[in-house]
Design a protein around this motif. Structure first.
Motif, PDB file in Angstrom:
ATOM      1  N   MET A  28      22.460  99.274  19.409  1.00 31.94           N
ATOM      2  CA  MET A  28      23.103  98.444  18.393  1.00 31.94           C
ATOM      3  C   MET A  28      24.061  99.312  17.582  1.00 31.94           C
ATOM      4  O   MET A  28      23.640 100.315  16.996  1.00 31.94           O
ATOM      5  N   ARG A  29      25.338  98.918  17.547  1.00 30.79           N
ATOM      6  CA  ARG A  29      26.326  99.689  16.812  1.00 30.79           C
ATOM      7  C   ARG A  29      26.179  99.419  15.319  1.00 30.79           C
ATOM      8  O   ARG A  29      26.053  98.280  14.887  1.00 30.79           O
ATOM      9  N   SER A  30      26.167 100.478  14.516  1.00 28.83           N
ATOM     10  CA  SER A  30      26.030 100.371  13.070  1.00 28.83           C
ATOM     11  C   SER A  30      27.347 100.769  12.417  1.00 28.83           C
ATOM     12  O   SER A  30      27.865 101.867  12.658  1.00 28.83           O
ATOM     13  N   ILE A  31      27.928  99.861  11.590  1.00 29.53           N
ATOM     14  CA  ILE A  31      29.265 100.064  11.035  1.00 29.53           C
ATOM     15  C   ILE A  31      29.223  99.920   9.527  1.00 29.53           C
ATOM     16  O   ILE A  31      28.852  98.867   8.993  1.00 29.53           O
ATOM     17  N   ILE A  50      36.912  93.436  12.663  1.00 24.23           N
ATOM     18  CA  ILE A  50      35.482  93.327  12.945  1.00 24.23           C
ATOM     19  C   ILE A  50      34.956  91.950  12.575  1.00 24.23           C
ATOM     20  O   ILE A  50      34.292  91.272  13.373  1.00 24.23           O
TER      21      ILE A  50
END
Length: 211
Positions: free
Chosen positions: A1-4, A17
């Motif tokens: 899971m990408r965390s931004i 985004i």
């Protein structure tokens, strides 16, 4: 899971985004009246219905790069009235052309060949080709920085094409054919639909016990 972390990114990346993930979004083709009675029309996908009591819609208005307001914002500030025209498949191309940066003295409707139809409760006309139109007055405006303004509008009157909504207010989605905004130049049809029936807690318990 990408965390931004959004607070570490420039605004254009945050825009990309959010707009890429929150999809599809309904499109409001907003008509307003400018100086001299010029009819302005501009599309907005930062838009949705917010409440039924009172009947409210929300619009995310974006200012120009130099932070000056665009025509829609200027016109609503001046007279407090606007019409949200909903967008279906036949109106899609014209809606996209309304995003062209026409000068304020040129009406998008006249330039593109759309028809202005008289509203009943507000001065700005609706777009006759739209499947539905919401006549609105400004309820509240909130500024969030130099680029964005949140507009809350109260819906006074609704126009709906008769094949889209019957006398019991049921909508025929096949006749409506609304489109949704995705991101970039991408849009979506809303034809592949399915139903999910809401269940009570008791029904859920019964189903879980049966499983």
């Amino acid at each position: 899971m990408r965390s931004i972390a959004l607070d570490s990114l420039p605004h254009d990346r945050v825009y990309k985004i959010l707009c890429s993930l929150v999809v599809p979004r309904p499109i409001a083709l907003v008509s307003t009246l400018g100086p001299g009675g010029i009819v302005n029309a501009a599309p907005f996908s930062f838009f949705n219905v917010f409440s039924e009591a009172p009947p409210l819609v929300v619009l995310g208005l974006q200012h120009r790069a130099d932070h000056s307001p665009k025509d829609t914002t200027v016109n609503i500030r001046a007279n407090g009235e606007f019409v949200v025209n909903l967008v279906d498949e036949p109106l899609a191309d014209a809606m996209n052309l309304c995003a062209t940066d026409f000068p304020a003295e040129i009406s998008e409707l006249a330039a593109i060949g759309l028809t202005a139809a008289a509203s009943l409760k507000v001065a700005p006309p609706r777009v006759a080709e739209a499947p539905a139109a919401l006549e609105c007055v400004r309820e509240l405006s909130l500024n969030f920085g130099p680029q964005r303004e949140l507009l809350i509008g109260r819906v006074l009157h609704v126009h709906v094409r008769e094949d889209v909504m019957d006398e019991r207010f049921n909508v025929d989605i096949d006749a409506y054919k609304p489109i949704g905004r995705l991101f970039g130049n991408l849009y979506s049809h809303q034809q592949d639909v399915f139903a999910l029936e809401r269940v009570s807690h008791a029904s859920w318990q019964t189903r879980k016990a049966a499983e």
